[in-house]
Design a protein around this motif. Sequence first.
Motif, short mmCIF file in Angstrom:
data_model
loop_
_atom_site.label_atom_id
_atom_site.label_comp_id
_atom_site.label_asym_id
_atom_site.label_seq_id
_atom_site.Cartn_x
_atom_site.Cartn_y
_atom_site.Cartn_z
N LYS A 1 0.83 -1.21 0.00
CA LYS A 1 0.00 0.00 0.00
C LYS A 1 0.87 1.26 0.00
CE LYS A 1 -4.47 1.24 1.91
NZ LYS A 1 -5.45 0.99 2.97
N ALA A 2 1.96 1.23 0.79
CA ALA A 2 2.88 2.37 0.85
C ALA A 2 3.49 2.62 -0.53
CB ALA A 2 3.98 2.10 1.87
N LYS A 3 3.84 1.55 -1.22
CA LYS A 3 4.42 1.69 -2.56
C LYS A 3 3.40 2.28 -3.53
CE LYS A 3 6.93 -0.64 -6.22
NZ LYS A 3 7.44 -1.87 -6.80
N GLU A 4 2.14 1.84 -3.42
CA GLU A 4 1.09 2.36 -4.30
C GLU A 4 0.89 3.86 -4.09
OE1 GLU A 4 -2.32 0.02 -3.31
OE2 GLU A 4 -1.64 -1.75 -4.47
N ILE A 5 0.89 4.28 -2.80
CA ILE A 5 0.73 5.71 -2.48
C ILE A 5 1.88 6.51 -3.07
CG2 ILE A 5 0.84 7.39 -0.58
CD1 ILE A 5 -0.63 5.23 1.15
N CYS A 6 3.11 6.01 -2.83
CA CYS A 6 4.30 6.73 -3.29
C CYS A 6 4.35 6.81 -4.82
CB CYS A 6 5.55 6.02 -2.75
SG CYS A 6 7.06 6.94 -3.08
N THR A 7 4.03 5.68 -5.48
CA THR A 7 4.05 5.65 -6.95
C THR A 7 3.06 6.66 -7.53
OG1 THR A 7 4.63 3.30 -6.88
CG2 THR A 7 3.78 4.14 -8.97
N ARG A 8 1.89 6.79 -6.86
CA ARG A 8 0.87 7.74 -7.34
C ARG A 8 1.40 9.17 -7.29
NH1 ARG A 8 -2.92 6.98 -3.77
NH2 ARG A 8 -3.00 8.99 -2.70
N TYR A 9 2.07 9.52 -6.18
CA TYR A 9 2.59 10.89 -6.05
C TYR A 9 3.78 11.15 -6.96
CZ TYR A 9 -0.61 11.88 -2.25
OH TYR A 9 -1.74 12.09 -1.51
N ILE A 10 4.60 10.14 -7.18
CA ILE A 10 5.72 10.27 -8.13
C ILE A 10 5.17 10.63 -9.51
CG2 ILE A 10 7.47 8.96 -9.41
CD1 ILE A 10 8.14 7.53 -6.75
N LYS A 11 4.06 9.96 -9.88
CA LYS A 11 3.43 10.21 -11.19
C LYS A 11 2.73 11.56 -11.21
CE LYS A 11 0.04 8.23 -14.37
NZ LYS A 11 -1.06 7.26 -14.52
N ASP A 12 1.92 11.84 -10.19
CA ASP A 12 1.12 13.08 -10.17
C ASP A 12 1.98 14.34 -10.09
OD1 ASP A 12 -1.09 11.51 -10.25
OD2 ASP A 12 -1.73 11.85 -8.18
N LEU A 13 3.08 14.28 -9.31
CA LEU A 13 3.92 15.46 -9.10
C LEU A 13 5.16 15.48 -10.00
CD1 LEU A 13 3.81 15.81 -5.19
CD2 LEU A 13 2.24 16.73 -6.89
N LEU A 14 5.26 14.48 -10.89
CA LEU A 14 6.39 14.38 -11.83
C LEU A 14 7.73 14.38 -11.08
CD1 LEU A 14 5.10 16.96 -14.50
CD2 LEU A 14 4.83 14.48 -14.56
N ILE A 15 7.81 13.54 -10.03
CA ILE A 15 9.05 13.44 -9.25
C ILE A 15 10.05 12.58 -10.02
CG2 ILE A 15 10.10 12.68 -7.07
CD1 ILE A 15 7.29 13.08 -5.78
N LYS A 16 11.21 13.15 -10.31
CA LYS A 16 12.24 12.39 -11.04
C LYS A 16 13.10 11.63 -10.04
CE LYS A 16 12.50 15.58 -14.97
NZ LYS A 16 11.69 16.69 -14.47
N THR A 17 12.93 10.31 -10.00
CA THR A 17 13.70 9.44 -9.10
C THR A 17 13.81 8.07 -9.74
OG1 THR A 17 13.76 8.43 -6.89
CG2 THR A 17 11.58 8.86 -7.79
#
Length: 498
Positions: A371-387
């Motif tokens: 669940k933590a990974k799903e949350i983080c992946t969503r924000y990486i996509k929504d906020l265009l976090i380059k990592t």
Amino acid sequence: MEKKWILEFQNISKSFVGVKALTKVSFRVEEGEVHALLGENGAGKSTLMKILSGAYTRDEGTILLDGKEIQIKNTKESERLGISIIYQELNLIPELSVAENIYLDRQPKKKGRIDWKGMNEAAQKMLESIDMMMDPKVKVSSLSVAQRQMVEIAKAVSLNARLVIMDEPTSALTEGETKKLFQVIESLKKKGITIIYISHRMDEIFKICDSYTILRDGQFISSGSLHDVTIDQIIEDMVGRPLMQVFPEKNNKIGEVILEVRDMNNGKEVKGVSFTLRKGEILGFAGLVGAGRSETLKAVFGADRRAKGEIILNGKKINIRSPKDAIRYGIGFLPEDRKKEGLVVGLSVLDNVVMAKTENAMTKGIFSAKKAKEICTRYIKDLLIKTPSEYQAAKFLSGGNQQKVVLAKWLNSEPQIIVLDEPTRGIDVNAKMEIYNIIVKLAEEGKSIILISSEMQEIIGLCDHVNVMFEGRISGELNREELSQEGIMKFATGGSLE
């Protein structure tokens, strides 16, 4: 009069594990000028300067000093050639005195012993040469950031540096300290010392620098005199596309009052501040450094236990005694110093994103890695976090991406109100524009935003209403239609528009 080039880079290239950091970079720097080195984070500026200072070796290319080819194998060799670099983090030993730091590894000696009197006197002269009145015997740990910077400059002067590199020198300075630094830079220029100045702050670049060079993606883009270009042209070269509009169009609908603060006071920096915030509104807090903007919002957030005042949320009086209470009431706070207060830099992106509200990553009361990974992946996509991944340590991300991780952390806490304190400080132009888009999108989604910023263009470009502070009080308010630099500055200096 013919120009004298003190420094010339010819086709400098550098790779790290197959990744090209610099590709055939060439440009020249004139003697006795302040030369701005510009570009986004990752453009190659730091890599090039580390090659010049001897921290890195180049893969190919030539460096000329006074028209002669030089080989720089280490930092000592660079110093011997009269090149000195002042890093953003400052490279001093806190527990040693000012004099010891200035003359580290080269203390004057008498009969085989350190000549403390001679060293302190020499340090005093060096400090006076840059108009700095400071006791050379005090420990560096007792000095402010601005004073430490002056120690670094005195050290460079003592090394007979002819070329000084300054990396983001004003990022932690107040307005008064920045003014003092600029006076020192002018005095160094008069002595014939050349400065390479790295900064993301365009107003500073045009104020203190004579010429510029822009790098993008490790390549040379343009060079020239700052008298011949506009800020828009510089930014366009930095981001690689036409600068049609820095600030996005806004379609946020402003609703009813969501937050009311009455007579907030902490006995020192905040003196009876009252304001309201509406649903979907971007409310700006402007003013000079030291006006009490951050302190006011920290008091509201419960980070200042001295603070007293009334807070009314959705029509009900609430009691916020700690940040934990504020989070429970749906208030998030992105702090000014993201590394010290916003992130745990040694932890992963995922850990940072979920830490403000770990219960969102729980299933039946047990932490769920999935669940933590799903949350983080969503924000990486929504906020265009380059990592590279969710598990990358936050310390390895660029400043702009670190800022997005802090924002993701607060969005995961499901706030109705988000306080953003200097959200674009120390990040490049492209990352700034991405943050602006996120702020406007959040307001359009009905979030209420409080924006504290020292950049007047941000305040004017993003805010619906602005409170201007002066000496701990709100000295004036401006609606969107009334916003102007002149209006903000009048209130910021204690005046009025009448």
